[in-house]
Structures are given as structure tokens and as C-alpha cells.
Design a protein around this motif. Sequence first.
Motif, PDB file in Angstrom:
ATOM      1  N   THR A  92      23.025   6.491  54.077  1.00 43.94           N
ATOM      2  CA  THR A  92      23.343   7.921  54.138  1.00 43.94           C
ATOM      3  C   THR A  92      24.544   8.240  53.263  1.00 43.94           C
ATOM      4  O   THR A  92      25.376   7.380  52.969  1.00 43.94           O
ATOM      5  CB  THR A  92      23.665   8.358  55.577  1.00 43.94           C
ATOM      6  OG1 THR A  92      24.693   7.522  56.109  1.00 43.94           O
ATOM      7  CG2 THR A  92      22.434   8.282  56.465  1.00 43.94           C
ATOM      8  N   ALA A  97      20.084  11.544  54.169  1.00 42.86           N
ATOM      9  CA  ALA A  97      19.464  10.222  54.286  1.00 42.86           C
ATOM     10  C   ALA A  97      18.940   9.789  52.917  1.00 42.86           C
ATOM     11  O   ALA A  97      18.308  10.581  52.211  1.00 42.86           O
ATOM     12  CB  ALA A  97      18.326  10.255  55.300  1.00 42.86           C
ATOM     13  N   ASN A 146      27.174  10.667  59.510  1.00 45.65           N
ATOM     14  CA  ASN A 146      26.342   9.604  58.960  1.00 45.65           C
ATOM     15  C   ASN A 146      25.206   9.193  59.887  1.00 45.65           C
ATOM     16  O   ASN A 146      24.084   8.921  59.424  1.00 45.65           O
ATOM     17  CB  ASN A 146      27.180   8.361  58.639  1.00 45.65           C
ATOM     18  CG  ASN A 146      27.931   8.472  57.333  1.00 45.65           C
ATOM     19  OD1 ASN A 146      29.153   8.556  57.310  1.00 45.65           O
ATOM     20  ND2 ASN A 146      27.203   8.480  56.231  1.00 45.65           N
TER      21      ASN A 146
END
Length: 324
Positions: free
Chosen positions: A27, A41, A152
Amino acid sequence: MESTQPTATDRALVAAGQRLTVKVPGTSANLGPGYDSLGLALSIYDTLTVETLSTGELEFELSGEGADSLPRDASHLVVRAVELALDRLGFRHSGLKIIADNVNPHGRGLGSSAAAVVAAVTVANAMVPAESRQDRDWILQLTSEMEGHPDNVAPAIFGGLALSWQDSEQYSSTRADVLTSVIPVVAVPDFELSTETARGLLPASVGHHAAAMNSGRAALLIHALTADPTLLLPGTEDYLHQSYRAQAMRPSADLIAALRSAGHAAVVSGAGPTVMVLANGADEAATITGLIDTFTAANTPEVGWRVMTLAVDVQGARVEVHRR
């Protein structure tokens, strides 16, 4: 009064003989102005396979990134995350064999620790009986708690563009689909920068004007990623964190400045030092890789750079379960 909290031995054992494999994307958080709130992503994957044993042992096989430096015992982040998740679910294990194949570079701002905890918690959740399993929002809560923020872990769980926020101890995230024409190009240097070091360079507060400018660019970035990629360059302008961190990653900061001067949407990936550029189409992506090669050869010959043209992952973490 005696505690009624169940002890470890009171918790049910997960069934031995299971083999579970989870694949988790890397990420990129922040994306310029989306500090601690936006994450993307990426199609770079770590794979974790866990077998449940009845022997009471822990076996650990590790290959790829970090294989020369990471522990292969109970202190490893994956082991700690699996055991914490099982504990929260009311279970324990009687032994594990863990096989980790790491592709995501560590300490570079591509969410390697988030990938590890998402993989571990996802596997632990899949180990338990169906009636005890939780949904992906539960995985988001626990992994955000472990990481300290959701920017993240959310895209690693859900894929795509994650827009995340926090209310007190509650973490939330929603997903947006990124245009297929948006192509992430990353330039990964051969030096590391810890998130703690990068965060330590930030001021305690910023001015109202900077905050207002940044909120406008963050809103514009979401529009650029989902509707109009011609606005990626202005949409990735940051006023909160990148300039303060530049001193800790001067080669990356110089590369970003050169790419942005040439009209490309370059940002620090997460806490750095990886540089990510959001290209609008394959032609721009090819131009960007050429510019990176030319600039780094001329200006940072002492730094080794790994340049990768990736895609936006749209699935997030996915797990396969095999039970005997």
C-alpha cells in the motif's frame, strides 16, 4: 474479588490440520495531501501460509525481503498478530508452521508492516469455526489498533482507494474505485527510513491557511483518481508533511521535485523514502520511468533505485483455506 477473565488455557483450541494462505497487497498511504487518511492498494504482494499443528511447536520459514534480518520466533510481528487475533476471538493454537514470502520492501513506505498484520489477523480469523469469525470491519479495527492508524491497513484489507477516519477508538474506512487509466510507478531507494523517524520531523501544529489549502487538494485528489486524472498533479500537492520530512530523504525529495517540475504527480509513498508517481495512462508511465532513470543516474549515483510500474489492486487481502 477473583477475576472472571478467562485464562489462555480456558480458550478453545483451533483445529489442527488446517492450511491457510493469504495474499496481501502493498500500500501507499497519504498520496500527498491525504495525510493519515488516504491509502492506495498496490499490485505488489506478500504471501503468508500458516498450518495449524498439534505438536505445540512454532516453525517459521521466511524468504524474500527481510529474510536476512527478521526473527523466526514468537517475537515476529506475524506471530504476535496471529496470537492477539486468536485471543480476541476467544481461541488459542497448539502449534503453528508459518511460511512467509515477502516481496514488499521493508522500511520504504509501502506498507510492509501493515501487510504483515493484515495477513496475520486475516489468517487467524479464518482459522476459527465459522460461527466465531468476524467481518472485515473487525479486521480493520484490530489492525488499525496495532498500527496506530488505518491508512495502510484499510487498502490492504479492502483494495482500491481507501478513505479512512477515526472517532475516538473507532476506526472506519470506505472504498472508492480508481480509474483504470491511473498507473502507479514507484521508485524504491536502497536506504530505509522508519515511520517513527519520519513522524518525529513533523511540527506539532500547522497554520490555518496551510490546513485549508491541504483539505482542498485532498478533495481534488479523490476526484482526480476517480473521475478526472488530468488533475492528478494539482491534486497531489501537499502542505502538511512532505516538506518537513525532506531532510531525512534528500534523494527522494529531489526526485519528487524534478518529476513535479516536469508535470508528473510525484509524492512520498507513506513515510518514505519511496517515491510514487501517479501516471495517467501507459504512455505517461513509460515517460516517468525514463525520467527517473535519467535523473537518478545524473544526480543520485550513490543511491540504488528499483523502479516498478504497478497497478491498483482491487481485491485486497484474500485467503484460501484447506482443512483436512
